[in-house]
Design an enzyme around this catalytic site. Structure first.
Site, short mmCIF file in Angstrom:
data_model
loop_
_atom_site.label_atom_id
_atom_site.label_comp_id
_atom_site.label_asym_id
_atom_site.label_seq_id
_atom_site.Cartn_x
_atom_site.Cartn_y
_atom_site.Cartn_z
N SER A 7 0.86 -1.19 0.00
CA SER A 7 0.00 0.00 0.00
C SER A 7 0.89 1.24 0.00
CB SER A 7 -0.89 0.03 1.24
OG SER A 7 -1.43 1.35 1.38
N HIS A 32 -1.37 -1.41 -4.08
CA HIS A 32 -2.65 -1.00 -3.50
C HIS A 32 -2.64 0.51 -3.33
CE1 HIS A 32 -6.33 -1.76 -1.12
NE2 HIS A 32 -5.91 -0.81 -0.31
N ASP A 34 -4.64 3.72 -1.91
CA ASP A 34 -5.72 4.11 -0.99
C ASP A 34 -6.18 5.53 -1.27
OD1 ASP A 34 -4.11 2.19 1.47
OD2 ASP A 34 -6.15 1.89 0.76
N MET A 36 -8.61 8.53 -0.25
CA MET A 36 -9.33 8.97 0.94
C MET A 36 -9.87 10.39 0.76
SD MET A 36 -6.76 7.61 3.88
CE MET A 36 -6.41 5.86 4.03
N HIS A 65 -8.50 1.39 -3.98
CA HIS A 65 -9.45 1.26 -2.86
C HIS A 65 -10.06 2.62 -2.57
CE1 HIS A 65 -9.66 0.44 1.81
NE2 HIS A 65 -10.85 0.62 1.29
N MET A 67 -12.02 4.96 -0.50
CA MET A 67 -12.59 5.22 0.81
C MET A 67 -13.26 6.59 0.74
SD MET A 67 -9.51 3.71 3.13
CE MET A 67 -8.34 3.68 1.78
N MET A 136 -11.51 -4.87 5.78
CA MET A 136 -10.65 -3.93 6.51
C MET A 136 -10.31 -4.56 7.85
SD MET A 136 -10.08 -1.63 4.42
CE MET A 136 -9.01 -0.73 5.55
N ASP A 174 -6.71 -5.72 4.59
CA ASP A 174 -6.03 -4.43 4.47
C ASP A 174 -6.06 -3.70 5.80
OD1 ASP A 174 -6.90 -1.39 2.57
OD2 ASP A 174 -5.21 -1.86 3.88
C1 DX5 Z 1 -6.74 2.30 5.53
C2 DX5 Z 1 -5.61 1.99 4.60
C3 DX5 Z 1 -4.48 1.27 5.35
C4 DX5 Z 1 -3.30 0.98 4.47
C5 DX5 Z 1 -2.41 -0.11 5.02
O1 DX5 Z 1 -6.33 2.91 6.66
O2 DX5 Z 1 -6.12 1.15 3.58
O3 DX5 Z 1 -5.03 0.12 5.89
O4 DX5 Z 1 -3.72 0.53 3.25
O5 DX5 Z 1 -2.06 0.20 6.31
P1 DX5 Z 1 -0.76 -0.44 7.04
O6 DX5 Z 1 0.31 0.61 6.90
O7 DX5 Z 1 -1.20 -0.65 8.45
O8 DX5 Z 1 -0.42 -1.71 6.34
ZN ZN Z 2 -6.71 0.13 1.37
#
Ligand code: DX5
Ligand code: ZN
Length: 217
Positions: A7, A32, A34, A36, A65, A67, A136, A174
């Site tokens: 990620s 991955h 993310d 947000m 992903h 969010m 999650m 994740d």
């Molecule tokens: C949501 C994000 C995190 C990230 C991975 O908060 O999706 O989960 O991808 O986080 P860590 O650094 O804990 O692997």
């Molecule tokens: Zn994610």
């Protein structure tokens, strides 16, 4: 197929292409991303232009992903940016089926995501059509949180439904994933392991060992 998907949330946001390069040099196939919005989750990350610019320099499988409070409003920009898979959360109120159709009609793989406290019931009507279920294992928003092991009970249930022929989806986790979670996750039917902090904080040897503990099983 068992995969570690780094990620890039855990990467240097002034140079995210470096995070992709590290993953590519390490032999990873998935990345991955993310996304947000500061509403659905209490953090902001990056948008479709960043994904499009990263796409230009990478052949990795872009596991995106969303969010977002209104993911249905952002399907097109993330499709155009070059996503290979787009995962959307069940929790916000929007037309989930229409959003999944839109992703699929664009030739992109589909994923449904649920937070740690969301039951699997809402996933059931979609299992026969989606490519991935994302559990999650933290409450989303930030990397480096503690892995919530109880989520694996849900993964086991969805994995059982898969063996009963209810769908042909991959199972992804994740949040807070580290080497110590690999075996419990494998036992729960997990295929794709998203790891940000535990991946990028390691050196080359550590990253390779972590990835191979998943991909060489
Ligand atoms: C949501 C994000 C995190 C990230 C991975 O908060 O999706 O989960 O991808 O986080 P860590 O650094 O804990 O692997
Ligand atoms: Zn994610």
């Amino acid at each position: 197929m068992k995969i570690l998907a780094p990620s890039i949330l855990a990467g240097n946001h002034a140079n995210l292409s470096n995070a992709l390069q590290v993953a590519e040099d390490d032999g990873r196939k998935w990345i991955h991303l993310d996304i947000m919005d500061g509403h659905f989750v209490p953090n902001l990350s990056f948008g479709p232009q960043t994904v499009a610019d990263l796409r230009k320099g990478s052949e990795l499988f872009f596991d995106v992903h969303l969010m977002l409070d209104q993911p249905d409003k952002y399907i097109d920009p993330f499709v155009e940016a070059g996503s290979d898979l787009i995962s959307i959360h069940l929790e916000p109120e929007y037309d989930h089926q229409a959003a999944l159709n839109r992703i699929k009609d664009a030739g992109v793989k589909t994923g449904l995501v649920i937070n740690p406290d969301t039951p699997i019931d809402g996933l059931l009507p979609y299992l026969d059509q989606i490519d991935l279920v994302l559990f999650m294992t933290v409450f989303p928003g930030f990397g480096g949180q503690k892995f919530i092991e109880e989520v694996l009970v849900k993964s086991k249930e969805i994995s059982k439904l898969r063996t009963e022929g209810k769908g042909n989806y991959l199972i992804e986790v994740d949040g807070g994933v580290g080497p110590e979670h690999v075996q419990p996750c494998l036992n729960a039917g997990v295929d794709i392991f998203v790891a940000g902090t535990a991946y990028y904080q390691r050196n080359d040897i550590g990253r390779k060992e972590f990835a191979e503990s998943i991909e060489l099983v």
